[in-house]
Scaffold this motif. Structure first.
Motif, PDB file in Angstrom:
ATOM      1  N   GLY A 166       0.624  -1.230  -0.012  1.00  0.00           N
ATOM      2  CA  GLY A 166       0.003  -0.063  -0.073  1.00  0.00           C
ATOM      3  C   GLY A 166       0.601   1.108   0.099  1.00  0.00           C
ATOM      4  O   GLY A 166       0.701   2.240  -0.576  1.00  0.00           O
ATOM      5  N   ALA A 167       1.829   1.361   1.152  1.00  0.00           N
ATOM      6  CA  ALA A 167       2.761   2.553   1.002  1.00  0.00           C
ATOM      7  C   ALA A 167       3.569   2.772  -0.217  1.00  0.00           C
ATOM      8  O   ALA A 167       3.554   3.929  -0.624  1.00  0.00           O
ATOM      9  N   ARG A 168       3.870   1.663  -0.923  1.00  0.00           N
ATOM     10  CA  ARG A 168       4.717   1.773  -2.166  1.00  0.00           C
ATOM     11  C   ARG A 168       3.974   2.300  -3.418  1.00  0.00           C
ATOM     12  O   ARG A 168       4.166   3.086  -4.248  1.00  0.00           O
ATOM     13  N   VAL A 169       2.630   1.919  -3.552  1.00  0.00           N
ATOM     14  CA  VAL A 169       1.817   2.306  -4.494  1.00  0.00           C
ATOM     15  C   VAL A 169       1.414   3.759  -4.204  1.00  0.00           C
ATOM     16  O   VAL A 169       1.779   4.622  -5.138  1.00  0.00           O
ATOM     17  N   VAL A 170       1.436   4.444  -3.087  1.00  0.00           N
ATOM     18  CA  VAL A 170       1.177   5.728  -2.745  1.00  0.00           C
ATOM     19  C   VAL A 170       2.426   6.416  -3.363  1.00  0.00           C
ATOM     20  O   VAL A 170       2.285   7.608  -3.889  1.00  0.00           O
ATOM     21  N   GLU A 171       3.758   5.944  -2.872  1.00  0.00           N
ATOM     22  CA  GLU A 171       4.992   6.739  -3.207  1.00  0.00           C
ATOM     23  C   GLU A 171       4.892   6.641  -4.589  1.00  0.00           C
ATOM     24  O   GLU A 171       5.459   7.718  -5.101  1.00  0.00           O
ATOM     25  N   GLU A 172       4.849   5.530  -5.503  1.00  0.00           N
ATOM     26  CA  GLU A 172       4.849   5.555  -6.874  1.00  0.00           C
ATOM     27  C   GLU A 172       3.839   6.672  -7.657  1.00  0.00           C
ATOM     28  O   GLU A 172       4.294   7.233  -8.581  1.00  0.00           O
TER      29      GLU A 172
END
Ligand SMILES: Cc1cc2nc3c(=O)[nH]c(=O)nc-3n(C[C@H](O)[C@H](O)[C@H](O)COP(=O)(O)OP(=O)(O)OC[C@H]3O[C@@H](n4cnc5c(N)ncnc54)[C@H](O)[C@@H]3O)c2cc1C
Length: 426
Positions: A22-28
């Protein structure tokens, strides 16, 4: 649902789960200017914010502070204008009204929704796992979250002996984390070697030596049949009818994808939430899923490397309706086990009589490389303790190209030694 900000209509992006995926999608999404396009909200049932789960053993054994594994501070969410519903479990998804509901009346409308709900430890049906009230015996826990880590550390303080059930990476990590707590640690595994999914017998023995050197007692070929104790566990019974007293049991025998919410809102769920190569639900183009809760074709691709790639694909799709980004399921996995780097790809055991094995062994330094070849094409590999050749090996695997002797020698050579001295094809 549109929100007008600075004259530009923003869409609502809601992400359920604030773990690695989840956190990585938001960062991308942010990296692609997503703040201009989306108003972002996250539901996270863990109150501790975003942290690196892969380092939990270091927190458990005291070599890392909790704060050292935090990846995104609460300030980061504020700076990026993200509504973090921390410590709040998403309880209901209404697709007709495009809204995710949390506790205490929290409701987040969405235009695009991402499931990143991960998975939970699987507890096998052990006899006496539950007490008379139907609660799990106290002193029996999984090892998945910071909260688990705190529970285990607390219970270990007054435990003389601890049993870890399982023989995979997470079981080894739990045992490693416990080994500094002054209690006896016993690792009990029903298989004949450790990490049998990722390692062959020889690599399993290297890892077992390291585990035992850390003071952990390893019991292979022994299953746990039942737990002992009334409300708090005080021992267990093994398949050979021997019993072992213990005050703490950590169960690490597999994972179950968290798919209930997706199922409840009518999405196709098999082992995980069924998605296509764009990582969209098969039933709703505005819903994506990734990480350990998602299933592409017949497999869950939940490793770190897979998640990083999946997050890029979803962000590209969210930012551009015509994006051609697709997730190409890969079987490559990399991890750290007992301090050693490990990378595997494809089939790690020869499966047909014509398959060939190229190996490099350096026992003194716990280094081992094995390449499985079919008609000189890489069909699988294990790299333990020396993963320098991993990118080249993965691309040889992906391309399915025939290797020359020189290319094979290069791949099998240890990272710091001249290629041809080391190649041995059996
Ligand atoms: C000790 C340990 C070591 C590991 N080492 C490695 C390694 O070396 N290499 C590797 O590739 N992988 C490793 N892993 C596995 C890796 O951590 C997982 O593959 C990865 O965390 C999966 O990410 P995810 O976001 O899909 O799931 P998670 O990290 O589990 O995140 C999902 C989040 O969603 C939350 N959630 C679930 N349902 C809801 C809901 N309804 N509402 C709100 N929030 C919800 C969960 O509480 C959780 O916080 C390790 C794991 C552990 C525990």
């Amino acid at each position: 649902m549109r929100v007008m900000l600075c004259g530009m209509p923003k869409q609502r992006l809601v992400v359920i789960g604030n773990g690695m995926a989840g956190a990585r999608v938001v960062e991308e999404v942010l990296a692609r200017g997503g703040n201009e396009r989306f108003k972002i909200a996250i539901f996270s049932d863990e109150a501790s914010g975003s942290y690196d789960r892969m380092q939990l053993a270091d927190v458990l054994n005291g070599s890392q502070d909790e704060s050292a594994i935090v990846r995104r501070s609460f300030a980061w969410y504020q700076e990026n204008q993200i509504q973090l519903n921390g410590g709040q479990r998403a309880l209901l998804v209404s697709r007709p009204t495009r809204t995710v509901y949390g506790p205490a009346g929290v409701a987040e409308p969405y235009d695009k929704l991402v499931f990143a709900t991960g998975s939970s430890p699987y507890f096998p049906p052990l006899k006496n796992l539950f007490d008379a009230n139907g609660d799990r015996l106290s002193g029996v826990t999984g090892f998945r979250t910071l909260a688990d880590c705190r529970t285990i550390a607390d219970l270990a303080t007054d435990s003389r002996r601890v049993a870890v059930i399982g023989g995979g990476l997470l079981a080894l990590e739990a045992a490693r984390g416990l080994s500094g707590h002054g209690c006896e640690v016993h690792l009990i595994h029903s298989g004949s070697q450790l990490m049998n999914q990722q390692l062959d017998e020889y690599a399993g023995q290297i890892v077992q030596r390291l585990v035992e050197r850390a003071g952990i007692h390893v019991h292979l070929n022994r299953a746990v049949r039942s737990l002992l104790g009334q409300r708090r566990v005080n021992g267990l019974v093994l398949s050979d009818d021997t019993s072992m007293p213990c005050e703490l049991v950590v169960v690490s025998t597999g994972l179950i994808p968290n798919t209930w919410l997706a199922y409840q809102c009518g999405l196709t769920v098999e082992r995980g939430i069924a998605v296509d190569a764009e990582l969209r639900s098969l039933d709703d183009r505005d819903i994506h899923a990734l990480g350990e809760c998602a299933q592409l074709r017949d497999r869950v691709h939940g490793s770190k490397d897979a998640i990083l790639e999946q997050a890029r694909v979803i962000a590209a799709q969210l930012m551009d309706a015509h994006s051609t980004a697709r997730y190409h399921a890969q079987s490559a996995v990399s991890m750290k086990v007992m301090g050693l780097n490990l990378a595997t790809v494809g089939n790690i055991r020869a499966a047909a009589a014509r398959d060939q094995i190229a190996e490099y062994r350096e026992p003194g330094r716990n280094r081992y490389k094995k390449i499985v070849l079919r008609e000189r094409r890489v069909i699988g590999a294990i790299l333990l303790g020396d993963v320098g050749a991993f990118p080249a090996l993965s691309s040889a695997f992906e391309s399915n190209a025939r290797l020359s002797d020189a290319q094979l020698a290069e791949l099998i050579a240890p990272s710091t030694t001249k290629a041809n001295d080391w190649a041995r094809v059996a």
